[in-house]
Design an enzyme around this catalytic site. Structure first.
Site, PDB file in Angstrom:
ATOM      1  N   ASP A   1       0.820  -1.216   0.000  1.00 40.90           N
ATOM      2  CA  ASP A   1       0.000   0.000   0.000  1.00 40.90           C
ATOM      3  C   ASP A   1       0.854   1.267   0.000  1.00 40.90           C
ATOM      4  O   ASP A   1       2.009   1.266   0.427  1.00 40.90           O
ATOM      5  CB  ASP A   1      -0.877   0.041   1.253  1.00 40.90           C
TER       6      ASP A   1
ATOM      7  N   HIS B   1       3.671  -2.341   3.126  1.00 41.68           N
ATOM      8  CA  HIS B   1       3.661  -0.975   2.604  1.00 41.68           C
ATOM      9  C   HIS B   1       4.959  -0.705   1.838  1.00 41.68           C
ATOM     10  O   HIS B   1       6.038  -1.037   2.332  1.00 41.68           O
ATOM     11  CB  HIS B   1       3.513   0.040   3.740  1.00 41.68           C
TER      12      HIS B   1
END
Length: 233
Positions: free
Chosen positions: A49, A195
């Site tokens: 992400d 992430h």
């Protein structure tokens, strides 16, 4: 048939009977987010992400390339506009691209229209940069309000959450802790949250190689979100 296509077909049928768009949407099913799939096959999906990031996304892409691992990147439209070449690298490397909104707003504070516009703005950035229309949306922070649900349905995306979260964004998390958290909680059919943009991605990069090697030694196979959902059929 994907739920995006099914939604469009159902909506078209309802509108064909003279039902208003608002009423038609109320008659359609409320799509719940997908956290994982039930399967006996040892498959998992790695997802990233908040990128693309100019520093850490390329490092993650190098690890994935070295190990021949496909992944799904839920990108922010604002980051796409800053680093279009990095998104093109993700796309050309054969990874899957998902929509993570444009601004990473606190979705709890947004109206349905504002969430919808944030999704569509990111959609335009992705389309302009890669020529593709993403199929999956992951709300920032995993927030699921009624307004978020309605906005996602109106924009035609499937919602993808996760089932394993090593909290790699935390500055307190070392690479060892990140890898250990995943290995202690992972099972067949899981969607793992990482992430490539944020605060602590140096540790994410360091954990990734160890994690890939360890899970592969246990017989796990790495797939994109689309491929994982196909395993459930």
């Amino acid at each position: 048939m994907s739920r995006v296509v099914l939604y469009a077909l159902l909506l078209a049928c309802l509108l064909g009977y003279g039902i208003s768009p608002v009423t038609a949407r109320e008659l359609l099913p409320s799509y719940e987010p997908i956290h994982r799939i039930d399967t006996n096959k040892k498959v998992v999906a790695l997802t990233f992400d908040d990128g693309p990031d100019a520093t850490y996304t390329p490092k993650i892409l190098e690890v994935l390339h070295k190990n021949r691992v496909p992944a799904t990147f839920f990108v922010l439209g604002s980051q796409v506009d800053k680093h279009p070449k990095v998104l093109q690298w993700i796309y050309k490397a054969g990874h899957e691209i998902g929509n993570h909104g444009y601004h990473h707003f606190d979705l709890n504070k947004l109206t349905e229209h504002e969430v919808y516009e944030d999704i569509k703005q990111a959609e335009r950035s992705i389309l302009r940069t890669t020529g593709i229309l993403a199929q999956y949306y992951r709300p920032a922070g995993g927030v699921m309000t009624h307004d978020v649900m309605d906005a996602v349905q109106a924009s035609g995306y499937d919602i993808i959450h996760w089932s394993v979260d090593p909290r790699d964004w935390s500055l307190a998390r070392t690479a060892s802790v990140i890898a250990k958290t995943v290995k202690s909680n992972v099972s067949s059919g899981d969607i793992i949250l990482f992430h490539d943009g944020g605060l602590n991605q140096k540790q994410t990069v360091a954990a990734l190689q160890e994690l890939i090697s360890d899970l592969r030694s246990q017989g796990y196979r790495f797939v994109t979100v689309s491929q994982l959902l196909d395993e459930a059929k």
